[in-house]
Design an enzyme around this catalytic site. Structure first.
Site, mmCIF file in Angstrom:
data_model
loop_
_atom_site.group_PDB
_atom_site.id
_atom_site.type_symbol
_atom_site.label_atom_id
_atom_site.label_comp_id
_atom_site.label_asym_id
_atom_site.label_seq_id
_atom_site.Cartn_x
_atom_site.Cartn_y
_atom_site.Cartn_z
ATOM 1 N N LYS A 1 17.788 36.753 -13.415
ATOM 2 C CA LYS A 1 18.853 37.719 -13.121
ATOM 3 C C LYS A 1 20.164 36.941 -13.057
ATOM 4 O O LYS A 1 20.306 36.035 -12.247
ATOM 5 C CB LYS A 1 18.590 38.396 -11.777
ATOM 6 C CG LYS A 1 17.437 39.385 -11.779
ATOM 7 C CD LYS A 1 17.244 40.002 -10.400
ATOM 8 C CE LYS A 1 15.987 40.844 -10.314
ATOM 9 N NZ LYS A 1 16.006 42.070 -11.130
ATOM 10 N N ARG B 1 5.889 46.298 -13.108
ATOM 11 C CA ARG B 1 4.918 47.120 -13.838
ATOM 12 C C ARG B 1 3.716 46.276 -14.295
ATOM 13 O O ARG B 1 2.614 46.801 -14.427
ATOM 14 C CB ARG B 1 5.614 47.808 -15.018
ATOM 15 C CG ARG B 1 6.211 46.868 -16.026
ATOM 16 C CD ARG B 1 7.235 47.538 -16.931
ATOM 17 N NE ARG B 1 8.550 47.689 -16.271
ATOM 18 C CZ ARG B 1 9.609 48.251 -16.837
ATOM 19 N NH1 ARG B 1 9.525 48.754 -18.037
ATOM 20 N NH2 ARG B 1 10.745 48.329 -16.179
HETATM 21 N N1 BES Z 1 12.974 44.672 -8.894
HETATM 22 C C1 BES Z 1 13.708 45.067 -10.043
HETATM 23 C C2 BES Z 1 14.322 46.456 -9.915
HETATM 24 C C3 BES Z 1 15.359 46.664 -8.857
HETATM 25 C C4 BES Z 1 16.704 46.539 -9.173
HETATM 26 C C5 BES Z 1 15.013 47.029 -7.586
HETATM 27 C C6 BES Z 1 17.663 46.758 -8.199
HETATM 28 C C7 BES Z 1 15.976 47.253 -6.614
HETATM 29 C C8 BES Z 1 17.303 47.118 -6.929
HETATM 30 C C9 BES Z 1 12.801 45.064 -11.278
HETATM 31 O O1 BES Z 1 11.779 44.158 -11.278
HETATM 32 C C10 BES Z 1 13.688 44.732 -12.431
HETATM 33 O O2 BES Z 1 14.220 43.678 -12.447
HETATM 34 N N2 BES Z 1 13.809 45.665 -13.354
HETATM 35 C C11 BES Z 1 14.637 45.485 -14.487
HETATM 36 C C12 BES Z 1 13.863 45.955 -15.685
HETATM 37 C C13 BES Z 1 14.490 45.587 -16.992
HETATM 38 C C14 BES Z 1 14.399 44.122 -17.245
HETATM 39 C C15 BES Z 1 13.762 46.357 -18.074
HETATM 40 C C16 BES Z 1 15.894 46.318 -14.283
HETATM 41 O O3 BES Z 1 15.793 47.402 -13.703
HETATM 42 O O4 BES Z 1 16.946 45.853 -14.657
HETATM 43 ZN ZN ZN Z 2 12.377 42.233 -12.031
#
Ligand code: BES
Ligand code: ZN
Ligand code: ZN
Length: 471
Positions: free
Chosen positions: A251, A326
């Protein structure tokens, strides 16, 4: 903290929730519209030897129990600072909500509103031992069971908040497992932790892939609570990422990632729900599954492009290692089916896209209609808002992979929350009823403007317990 039922007693510190237009004259007060308006501005009155804390519920015809939850939370936070003795909380008058539900809501509002995560910054606080819940006139009786239940609901919610607020360096996957073992030690539930070689034997390939990059190994936590085996088995599945850095697909561009310690919020919800069910000694047949891991970049990490082969025959190409939730939920869903669960609800801080779509107040819910309806009913009772989202068949193609059955992400910058739900559906059983809750939005709050104090909300614990109890 102990709650009693009773009546208004002059001379006691008394929390009085009022609607706009209510004057409080039976207490000798002369309130105006301002006092009815603001839930977050408790106003003090000393009247005939009684100290009143007045909180507003807004307009009477727009009343919903969550306004009472908030008002009691704000009022109690203020009252408690000065309380030298026990306090009385009065029920509002003139609502079309049952007395039992008002009592439930008041107790929840009080306990949830008092919650603070103070492990790392202790503060001196006044504590009030006994709280009397009363009517504005006459005596309140016969709701002892309601009080017990509401208190347990709130405690379960706070278990979830404690877990989510805990920093990742204090709560690794094995710590979460140990916490669960302790929490259910002297209950009718049994805990099993699948880890190490057993993960390999059980082909928990999502957990193994996601967990590869961390020195803190993954696990599958399983809690079985079967007090009525004649009921069809229900599985509660919660995402348990004790930290989500994104992995190799790190991230970037986020200044503060500290809330990714709450990426085990789904597990917080199901652990909290199981706390409620076991403490209420409910008749149920439930299995809780928490796939827990830490998502980290490392030389051993899962790589973008790699393929994970799941024992249900679905091969997944990893497009982005940050879509890890997922991947581990898939293991739990496969296990839920193997265990014969007739219905399964998964809950997860799954997508930023759901947060974008619904904001911080709503969780998205996908799935079979009767499941969604039941969840909506419970959500209306617990005041946790959920919004029915569609499983759009046409978007299946968004998950296309050139080399495997599916990818773990969509190639498009839209419908991120829906495509995540479509992905999860691939791991549910054919004859199973399934629902999925994405709680990325209401995972936490950054200000104390409701019954939730700043930090984790614990969203989902009360909702899921209530659903198991009623649906
Ligand atoms: N844990 C995150 C989602 C999340 C984001 C939870 C903000 C709470 C607050 C999840 O694992 C993630 O990183 N999802 C990505 C998916 C993408 C790479 C397809 C996202 O939502 O950006
Ligand atoms: Zn993630
Ligand atoms: Zn995540």
């Amino acid at each position: 903290m102990k709650f009693n039922l009773g009546k208004f007693q002059p001379g006691r510190l008394t929390l009085l929730p009022v609607f706009i237009g209510q004057s409080g004259e039976q207490f000798g007060l002369n309130l105006n519209d301002y006092h009815g308006k603001k839930k977050d501005h408790p106003v003090w009155f000393d009247q005939d030897g009684t100290r009143f804390v007045v909180v507003g519920l807004g307009q009477q015809d727009k009343f919903e129990p969550n306004k009472l939850r908030d008002a009691v939370a704000f009022g109690a936070r203020a009252a408690i600072k000065e309380a030298k003795q026990d306090i009385t909380v009065l029920l509002p008058e003139g609502t079309n909500v049952s007395e039992a539900e008002l009592v439930h809501t008041v107790v929840e509002g009080y306990v949830l509103g008092q919650y603070r995560f103070e492990k790392y910054r202790k503060q001196e606080t006044n504590t009030v031992e006994t709280i009397t819940v009363a009517k504005q006139s006459g005596e309140l009786k016969g709701h002892e069971d309601v009080i017990t239940k509401a208190q347990v609901y709130a405690e379960g919610n706070n278990v979830s908040r404690d877990l989510k607020n805990e920093p990742s360096n204090k709560l690794r996957p094995y710590d979460l497992a140990e916490y669960v073992q302790n929490l259910f030690k002297d209950t009718d539930a049994t805990v099993e932790v699948i880890k190490g070689d057993d993960l390999v034997k059980n082909q928990m390939n999502g957990l193994l892939a996601v967990g590869k990059g961390s020195v803190h190994p993954p696990a599958m936590i399983k809690v079985t609570y079967q007090t009525d085996a004649s009921l069809p088995l229900t599985a509660l599945v919660g995402k348990g990422l004790t930290f989500d850095s994104g992995g190799i697909s790190l991230k970037v561009g986020t200044r503060d990632l500290s809330n990714m310690r709450m990426d085990m919020g789904g597990s917080g919800a199901v652990i909290g729900a199981m706390y409620i069910l076991t403490r209420l000694q409910a008749k149920a047949n439930v299995v809780m599954l928490v796939p827990t891991a830490e998502n980290m970049p490392d030389a051993n990490s899962m790589l973008p492009g790699e393929v994970i082969e799941y024992p249900n025959g679905v091969n997944v190409q990893v497009g982005n290692t940050d879509a890890e939730g997922r991947l581990v939920l898939a293991d739990a869903l496969i296990l839920a089916d193997k265990l014969g669960a007739a219905r399964v609800v998964d809950i997860a801080t799954l997508t930023g896209a759901c947060l974008m779509a619904l904001g911080t107040k709503l969780a998205g819910v996908w799935g079979e209609d009767t499941m969604v309806d039941g969840l909506k009913k419970s959500a209306a009772f617990t005041g946790e808002k959920i919004w029915h989202m569609p499983l759009v068949e046409e978007y299946e193609e968004y998950l296309y992979s050139p080399i495997a059955h599916t990818k773990n992400i969509t190639d498009y910058p839209y419908a991120g929350a829906i495509s995540a739900a479509l992905f999860l559906r691939k791991f549910t059983g054919e004859n199973q009823k399934w629902a999925h809750l994405d709680i990325a939005g209401p995972m936490d709050v950054n200000k104390t403007h409701t019954y939730s104090n700043e930090g984790a909300t614990g969203f989902g614990a009360r909702l899921l317990a209530d659903w198991v109890l009623n649906a």
